[in-house]
Scaffold this motif. Structure first.
Motif, mmCIF file in Angstrom:
data_model
loop_
_atom_site.group_PDB
_atom_site.id
_atom_site.type_symbol
_atom_site.label_atom_id
_atom_site.label_comp_id
_atom_site.label_asym_id
_atom_site.label_seq_id
_atom_site.Cartn_x
_atom_site.Cartn_y
_atom_site.Cartn_z
ATOM 1 N N SER A 143 -19.653 -45.505 11.459
ATOM 2 C CA SER A 143 -18.933 -44.315 11.906
ATOM 3 C C SER A 143 -18.637 -43.418 10.709
ATOM 4 O O SER A 143 -18.557 -43.880 9.572
ATOM 5 N N ARG A 144 -18.477 -42.155 10.976
ATOM 6 C CA ARG A 144 -18.069 -41.218 9.928
ATOM 7 C C ARG A 144 -16.574 -41.443 9.676
ATOM 8 O O ARG A 144 -15.785 -41.445 10.613
ATOM 9 N N PRO A 145 -16.182 -41.635 8.428
ATOM 10 C CA PRO A 145 -14.757 -41.843 8.124
ATOM 11 C C PRO A 145 -13.910 -40.631 8.500
ATOM 12 O O PRO A 145 -14.405 -39.510 8.569
ATOM 13 N N GLU A 146 -12.632 -40.863 8.731
ATOM 14 C CA GLU A 146 -11.700 -39.784 9.105
ATOM 15 C C GLU A 146 -11.665 -38.668 8.079
ATOM 16 O O GLU A 146 -11.442 -37.524 8.415
ATOM 17 N N SER A 147 -11.887 -39.020 6.818
ATOM 18 C CA SER A 147 -11.790 -38.036 5.739
ATOM 19 C C SER A 147 -12.997 -37.103 5.655
ATOM 20 O O SER A 147 -12.978 -36.134 4.914
ATOM 21 N N LYS A 148 -14.059 -37.369 6.420
ATOM 22 C CA LYS A 148 -15.279 -36.568 6.330
ATOM 23 C C LYS A 148 -15.506 -35.736 7.593
ATOM 24 O O LYS A 148 -14.962 -36.031 8.643
ATOM 25 N N SER A 149 -16.318 -34.702 7.436
ATOM 26 C CA SER A 149 -16.665 -33.890 8.606
ATOM 27 C C SER A 149 -17.455 -34.740 9.603
ATOM 28 O O SER A 149 -18.040 -35.753 9.237
ATOM 29 N N PHE A 150 -17.442 -34.325 10.835
ATOM 30 C CA PHE A 150 -18.106 -35.032 11.936
ATOM 31 C C PHE A 150 -17.511 -36.417 12.187
ATOM 32 O O PHE A 150 -18.196 -37.329 12.638
ATOM 33 N N HIS A 151 -16.221 -36.558 11.912
ATOM 34 C CA HIS A 151 -15.524 -37.811 12.210
ATOM 35 C C HIS A 151 -15.689 -38.120 13.694
ATOM 36 O O HIS A 151 -15.652 -37.231 14.530
#
Length: 130
Positions: free
Chosen positions: A20-28
């Motif tokens: 998964s995309r981490p919360e800190s990155k875009s497209f979370h």
């Protein structure tokens, strides 16, 4: 200016790894193959090794990793060159260092995940391996 990105398709029997995309990155909230940007003067395989170590605490076996496919996408007037590698062997225990989730899935399970649009083209290619 183009940005080069590398991504690993880790193969384990008939499954492969997505994260998964981490919360800190875009497209979370979206899922993708692990990897990231290639730094200036860095070879793609070196970048792939570095990114997997930084993200998942894994060391890929270069002798059992092959270049699979590449294509380009455009985002906000930026050209992004996506380069995918198929990895058959690695060392270490999977440890999501960026607090991301991960799943070993089969091709038939893809419909259960919100995959990044930029990764969808490679999914047609990997069907032959799974």
């Amino acid at each position: 200016m183009a940005i080069d990105v590398v991504a690993a398709i880790l193969k384990k029997k008939k499954s492969f790894l997505i994260s998964s995309r981490p919360e800190s990155k875009s497209f979370h909230g979206f899922w993708e193959f692990p990897g990231g940007k290639v730094k200036q003067n860095e070879f793609m395989l070196e970048a792939l090794k570095r990114e997997l170590k930084e993200e998942l605490d894994l060391t890929i076996n270069s002798n059992k990793t092959i270049f699979l496919y590449n294509y380009s996408i455009y985002r906000k007037e930026k050209k992004i060159n996506l380069n995918f590698f198929l990895c058959f062997d690695w060392f270490g225990k999977l440890n999501p260092l960026e607090k991301q989730e991960y799943e070993w899935i089969k091709i038939s399970e893809l419909k259960n995940f919100k995959i990044l649009r930029s990764n969808k083209k490679i999914l047609q290619k990997i069907r032959y391996f799974f």
